[in-house]
Enzyme design. Structure first.
Site, PDB file in Angstrom:
ATOM      1  N   CYS A 270       8.636  30.982  56.058  1.00 54.26           N
ATOM      2  CA  CYS A 270       7.332  30.314  55.720  1.00 54.26           C
ATOM      3  C   CYS A 270       7.573  28.836  54.902  1.00 54.26           C
ATOM      4  CB  CYS A 270       6.560  31.216  54.843  1.00 54.26           C
ATOM      5  SG  CYS A 270       4.964  30.881  54.578  1.00 54.26           S
ATOM      6  N   HIS A 355       6.059  35.897  57.928  1.00 55.32           N
ATOM      7  CA  HIS A 355       6.666  36.889  56.861  1.00 55.32           C
ATOM      8  C   HIS A 355       7.439  38.212  57.201  1.00 55.32           C
ATOM      9  CE1 HIS A 355       5.241  35.042  53.023  1.00 55.32           C
ATOM     10  NE2 HIS A 355       4.791  34.248  53.963  1.00 55.32           N
ATOM     11  N   GLU A 357       9.502  40.292  55.971  1.00 58.12           N
ATOM     12  CA  GLU A 357       9.218  41.446  55.104  1.00 58.12           C
ATOM     13  C   GLU A 357       7.740  42.205  55.201  1.00 58.12           C
ATOM     14  OE1 GLU A 357       6.664  38.719  52.971  1.00 58.12           O
ATOM     15  OE2 GLU A 357       8.383  38.248  54.332  1.00 58.12           O
TER      16      GLU A 357
END
Length: 381
Positions: A270, A355, A357
């Protein structure tokens, strides 16, 4: 009590209030995620933004102490179509209303979130004023117009840690979330650990958890840490986190990462991806309304694979400039063709705009953490 959301174009939306009684200014954005409002509220990347959720009902599963991505909400304000009158989850400890009250965040419900979203899609993100304390329409619009906006502002210094620390996940964070009695998530990987220095530009806890899970000992440093300070820690690799605001405003980060690029394997996510862009010598630009949600399609140009990803950003890299600095665009967003990933041709450096995650969101991109581990293992092992 009735509150107001006023936009700089003169649009006004009124509805019942929840959370604290307060007037805030920020950038009006929308998020298309169906769930994960607690992670969204506590994501530091949303600092100085007033977030509108497109899902029609928010708050139905409450708030729990395990899903926070930072120490409390980072949004400026929160707007929903309907605040659920019922909180129903075995993990819930308090209602969304009580949570926002406890952290001094104003909320507005009962407004036409579809109209807000369509407006932002057509005009782009707008400066906004959210008031839950009786502010008049004209005054709210005036305050929205007077807010200076995000461009050129360094919000990273508002959310970064104040001193280095070693990230040590508490017991429930040592493995990905699962349900007792199932095999939804594997046990923690038992293998050699490498030392990674993670720059905290507004890092989510779930990213740090993923690094630890995949085989890293993470030392987190402030965004203002210098290259010399990092080198004293003798890391095997460098990680650059997500964060808020305009990446062009972070000259200190560009300089530090530029100095580290030739020396260490580096992975950025990001804002970290955007900082690598600037550190290489290229530039970023502001997107019309950004990418925020858990359903963004990304295509890997080298493998042809398409992943559904979680995203939260309002800026993107200029692809024509990356090529001039020996970087390859590896991934693009299939909605607007903007850059979603890059790698350096000669250095062990790569990054993604989204992202991996996925908190909240799909897990399609989770292998990127494993790829980072394999890169470091090959170079340091």
């Amino acid at each position: 009590m009735e509150g107001v959301l006023a936009l700089e174009d003169g649009s006004v939306f009124r509805g019942p209030v929840f959370g604290t009684r307060k007037t805030v200014l920020g950038e009006a954005v929308f998020n298309t995620s169906m769930t994960g409002y607690q992670e969204i509220l506590t994501d530091p990347s949303y600092f100085a933004q007033i977030v509108t959720m497109t899902a029609p009902q928010i708050g139905n599963y409450g708030i729990n102490p395990f899903d926070a991505e930072s120490a409390g909400p980072k949004v400026a304000g929160f707007v929903v179509r309907e605040l659920s009158p019922v909180t129903s989850s075995w993990r819930s400890r308090q209602s969304l209303d009580d949570y926002l009250k406890a952290h001094d965040i104003p909320g507005l419900e009962g407004v036409d979130t579809r109209a807000i979203t369509k407006k932002l899609r057509v005009t782009g993100v707008l400066k906004a004023c959210l008031s839950t304390e009786g502010l008049g329409d004209a005054e709210a619009v005036r305050r929205a117009r007077d807010w200076p906006g995000l461009l050129g502002v360094d919000y990273v210094k508002e959310v970064t840690c104040r001193a280095p620390y070693v990230f040590e996940p508490i017991q429930h964070e040592e493995v990905p979330f699962t349900v007792t009695g199932t095999k939804l998530s594997p046990a923690r990987l038992d293998r050699k650990h490498y030392k990674v220095v993670a720059f905290d530009y507004g890092a989510k806890r779930s990213i740090l958890r993923k690094l630890v899970y995949h085989g890293f000992d993470a030392t987190v440093v402030p965004a203002t840490a210098t290259a010399a300070e990092v080198e004293k820690l003798k890391p095997d690799a460098i990680f650059l986190s997500n964060g808020p605001g305009d990446p062009a405003a972070l000259n200190y980060a560009h300089q530090t990462v530029s100095a580290l690029l030739p020396k260490y394997p580096i992975f950025g996510i990001c804002l970290g991806h955007q900082i690598i862009t600037h550190a290489l010598g290229a530039h970023t630009f502001k997107l019309k309304f950004g990418h925020r949600g858990g359903n963004q399609p990304v295509k890997n140009l080298e493998t042809g694979k398409v992943s559904i990803t979680a995203q939260n950003h309002g800026f993107a890299s200029r692809p024509e400039e990356l090529a001039k600095f020996n970087a390859v665009v590896t991934e693009i967003n299939l909605n607007d063709q903007t850059v979603e990933g890059l790698r350096h041709r000669d250095l062990p450096v790569f990054s993604v705009q989204y992202h991996p995650e996925a908190a909240p969101g799909p897990n399609d991109a989770d292998p990127l953490f494993e790829g980072f581990y394999q890169m470091v293992q090959k170079l340091r092992g």
